[in-house]
Design a protein around this motif. Sequence first.
Motif, short mmCIF file in Angstrom:
data_model
loop_
_atom_site.label_atom_id
_atom_site.label_comp_id
_atom_site.label_asym_id
_atom_site.label_seq_id
_atom_site.Cartn_x
_atom_site.Cartn_y
_atom_site.Cartn_z
N LEU A 235 34.09 46.26 29.34
CA LEU A 235 34.58 46.24 30.70
C LEU A 235 35.72 45.24 30.76
CD1 LEU A 235 34.19 47.01 33.73
CD2 LEU A 235 32.69 45.02 33.91
N PHE A 236 36.82 45.64 31.37
CA PHE A 236 37.95 44.73 31.55
C PHE A 236 37.93 44.20 32.97
CE2 PHE A 236 39.28 47.82 28.32
CZ PHE A 236 39.64 46.97 27.30
N ILE A 237 38.04 42.89 33.11
CA ILE A 237 38.08 42.26 34.42
C ILE A 237 39.42 41.54 34.54
CG2 ILE A 237 37.01 40.60 35.98
CD1 ILE A 237 34.36 41.19 34.68
N ALA A 238 40.23 42.01 35.48
CA ALA A 238 41.59 41.49 35.66
C ALA A 238 41.69 40.81 37.02
CB ALA A 238 42.60 42.64 35.57
N GLY A 239 42.36 39.66 37.06
CA GLY A 239 42.45 38.96 38.32
C GLY A 239 43.60 37.97 38.38
N ILE A 240 43.82 37.45 39.58
CA ILE A 240 44.88 36.48 39.82
C ILE A 240 44.49 35.63 41.03
CG2 ILE A 240 46.18 38.04 41.34
CD1 ILE A 240 48.76 36.87 40.19
N SER A 241 44.87 34.37 41.04
CA SER A 241 44.56 33.46 42.15
C SER A 241 45.81 33.14 42.96
CB SER A 241 43.96 32.15 41.62
OG SER A 241 42.63 32.31 41.21
N PHE A 242 45.58 32.74 44.20
CA PHE A 242 46.67 32.22 45.03
C PHE A 242 47.10 30.87 44.48
CE2 PHE A 242 46.04 34.27 49.49
CZ PHE A 242 45.98 35.52 48.90
N GLU A 243 48.40 30.69 44.33
CA GLU A 243 48.90 29.37 43.96
C GLU A 243 49.07 28.50 45.20
OE1 GLU A 243 52.30 27.33 41.12
OE2 GLU A 243 52.50 29.42 41.70
N GLN A 244 49.35 29.16 46.33
CA GLN A 244 49.55 28.44 47.59
C GLN A 244 48.78 29.16 48.69
OE1 GLN A 244 53.74 28.61 48.29
NE2 GLN A 244 53.86 30.82 48.04
N GLN A 245 48.49 28.44 49.75
CA GLN A 245 47.68 29.02 50.81
C GLN A 245 48.35 30.21 51.47
OE1 GLN A 245 46.68 26.33 54.00
NE2 GLN A 245 45.29 27.78 54.98
N HIS A 246 49.60 30.05 51.82
CA HIS A 246 50.32 31.11 52.54
C HIS A 246 51.02 32.03 51.54
CE1 HIS A 246 49.41 29.13 56.32
NE2 HIS A 246 49.83 27.99 55.79
N GLU A 247 50.21 32.82 50.84
CA GLU A 247 50.74 33.74 49.83
C GLU A 247 51.23 35.01 50.52
OE1 GLU A 247 52.40 35.05 47.13
OE2 GLU A 247 51.11 33.54 46.19
N THR A 248 52.54 35.23 50.49
CA THR A 248 53.12 36.38 51.19
C THR A 248 53.50 37.53 50.25
OG1 THR A 248 55.34 35.37 51.03
CG2 THR A 248 54.04 34.91 53.01
N GLU A 249 53.44 37.30 48.94
CA GLU A 249 53.79 38.36 48.00
C GLU A 249 52.66 39.37 47.87
OE1 GLU A 249 54.68 39.04 43.23
OE2 GLU A 249 54.77 37.02 44.08
N ASN A 250 53.02 40.62 47.66
CA ASN A 250 52.04 41.67 47.40
C ASN A 250 51.59 41.55 45.94
OD1 ASN A 250 50.62 44.00 46.90
ND2 ASN A 250 52.11 45.38 47.84
N LEU A 251 50.51 40.81 45.73
CA LEU A 251 50.04 40.55 44.36
C LEU A 251 49.42 41.78 43.71
CD1 LEU A 251 48.44 37.01 44.80
CD2 LEU A 251 50.70 37.57 43.92
N ALA A 252 49.04 42.77 44.50
CA ALA A 252 48.45 43.98 43.93
C ALA A 252 49.43 44.67 42.98
CB ALA A 252 48.02 44.93 45.04
N LYS A 253 50.72 44.56 43.25
CA LYS A 253 51.72 45.22 42.41
C LYS A 253 51.79 44.60 41.02
CE LYS A 253 54.66 47.00 46.11
NZ LYS A 253 56.02 47.05 46.69
N ARG A 254 51.31 43.37 40.87
CA ARG A 254 51.33 42.74 39.54
C ARG A 254 50.29 43.36 38.60
NH1 ARG A 254 52.49 36.23 40.12
NH2 ARG A 254 54.13 36.35 41.70
N PHE A 255 49.38 44.16 39.15
CA PHE A 255 48.37 44.82 38.31
C PHE A 255 48.91 46.11 37.67
CE2 PHE A 255 45.90 42.00 40.86
CZ PHE A 255 44.70 41.77 40.19
N ASN A 256 50.07 46.56 38.09
CA ASN A 256 50.64 47.78 37.52
C ASN A 256 50.95 47.57 36.04
OD1 ASN A 256 50.51 48.96 40.02
ND2 ASN A 256 52.68 48.64 40.52
N GLY A 257 50.66 48.58 35.24
CA GLY A 257 51.01 48.53 33.82
C GLY A 257 50.12 47.66 32.96
N LEU A 258 48.92 47.31 33.44
CA LEU A 258 48.01 46.52 32.62
C LEU A 258 47.59 47.31 31.38
CD1 LEU A 258 45.58 44.95 35.26
CD2 LEU A 258 47.45 43.81 34.06
N PRO A 259 47.52 46.66 30.22
CA PRO A 259 47.14 47.35 28.99
C PRO A 259 45.63 47.50 28.87
CG PRO A 259 47.59 45.06 28.51
CD PRO A 259 47.86 45.24 29.99
#
Length: 228
Positions: A87-111
């Motif tokens: 099972l692959f578990i992929a994730g990312i944390s907020f670096e700052q409280q007011h995170e305005t970037e769409n972080l879901a797009k960073r999951f595209n193209g995962l190997p």
Amino acid sequence: MLFRSSALVLAGDVYDGAQREVSAQLRFKRGMDRLNEAGIPVFVAHGNHDPVAAKYRPASDLPSNVTVFGPGEVQVHEVELAESKSLFIAGISFEQQHETENLAKRFNGLPVTAERCIGVLHANLEGTSGHDPYSPCSEADLAAAPVAYWALGHVHQRTVRQLGPHRWWAYSGNLQGRSSKPAECEAKGALVVPITSAGVGEPEFVACDTVRFTRMDVDITEAPTIGD
């Protein structure tokens, strides 16, 4: 029931505030120690209430079974399940409280093998009202990534939706309601997500709350006094 082929994912806001009060940290550590003794790995993403950049003094180190996702690029970890399956578990944390970037797009193209990938993300999904728009994303963003199950954090109201065959996204909500606010009412708990040969099965809700808030309408027209 948790088995040795299980894993626990926490999608942000482990603590209610960035100060991470000492007794809360120690209670969390005791829980992680119990899971460590049972051989169960834990994966934690931090959200707007406990961003990685928040300055605090850890009360104690967490045991070796706990993996905390950092900010930046999405990190992927492989977990061995029963019958030699991974099972692959992929994730990312907020670096700052007011995170305005769409972080879901960073999951595209995962190997990874999409049928066996769990995505852990703190985010405000499009159409969810009453919450600050941290890491805003759409269901289309979730569907575009090679992720079979999205474990989402931020919204306390439990929501489970199917993305497609053997694919889901879900807000498990919080483990314990905090007030009589509508989103804090009714049963609170966790979701158990079965991993099958075809991918991900339907999540099952398991109540964990010890105090439950409920809103009720009570007709008191026939009770004219406080005593009544």
